[in-house]
Write an enzyme that holds these catalytic residues in place. Structure first.
Site, short mmCIF file in Angstrom:
data_model
loop_
_atom_site.label_atom_id
_atom_site.label_comp_id
_atom_site.label_asym_id
_atom_site.label_seq_id
_atom_site.Cartn_x
_atom_site.Cartn_y
_atom_site.Cartn_z
CB THR A 1 -0.92 0.03 1.23
OG1 THR A 1 -0.10 0.21 2.40
CG2 THR A 1 -1.71 -1.26 1.37
CG HIS B 1 1.44 2.79 5.96
ND1 HIS B 1 0.68 3.64 6.71
CD2 HIS B 1 2.38 2.29 6.79
CE1 HIS B 1 1.13 3.65 7.95
NE2 HIS B 1 2.17 2.84 8.02
#
Length: 184
Positions: free
Chosen positions: A92, A94
């Site tokens: 992701t 992130h």
């Protein structure tokens, strides 16, 4: 502190005797961050820092490093702060958010406090890359971050910055047993 040829270890740091250091370590990815901490501590001790002049602090993850670095720098107890952490890319976005926030936060904390804060945060694509950068000796990125912190502390002292003051028995200004939010 960066060197051109990864096969050639960086130079030994200047003398660290008489300087105080905070080493702030993320607990996330502990096998990597512990190796970075060991590398940083080895560099500080090899350069002559007294064990009593090295204070190790732990935070939950890399995202908390800038906050802790700012707090440590603002105490006036340290000539330099060393931030150690590891962010490994996942599936992701992130990784990008955390890596960017940590890098900018550490630089901002250093600029606003006037205390050298070294960036020893690995941002890698895999755990294998992180392990490689947290290996032994002078190629350990914790060692390199500590060497950079020493060099900057020495430079700042040459430029007229006062030495850090000795540690008190209170940690970060909090008094044991003091009621918070009440005036006496």
């Amino acid at each position: 502190m960066r060197h051109q040829d990864s096969a050639t270890p960086p130079e030994a740091p200047p003398g660290a005797a008489g300087y105080r250091f905070a080493v702030i370590v993320s607990r996330f990815n502990p096998s990597i961050t512990e190796a970075l901490r060991e590398g940083a501590r080895a560099a500080l001790l090899d350069a002559g820092a007294a064990p009593a002049d090295i204070e190790e602090l732990h935070v939950p993850g890399a995202f908390e490093l800038p906050q802790a670095a700012r707090c440590a720098a603002e105490t006036g107890r340290f000539d330099a702060v060393i931030c150690l952490g590891c962010v490994i890319r996942g599936a992701t976005p992130h990784f990008e958010y955390i890596s960017s926030a940590v890098a900018h936060g550490i630089m901002e904390a250093a600029g606003e406090t006037g205390v050298p804060i070294a960036f020893g945060v690995l941002t890698t694509d895999s755990e294998a890359q992180a392990e490689e950068r947290a290996g032994g000796g002078r190629n350990n990125k914790g060692w390199e971050a500590a060497a950079a912190a020493i060099e900057m502390a020495v430079l700042f002292r040459k430029l007229g910055r006062a030495p850090a003051r000795a540690s008190s028995s209170r940690s970060f200004g909090f008094e044991p047993g003091a009621a918070r939010g009440h005036d006496s």
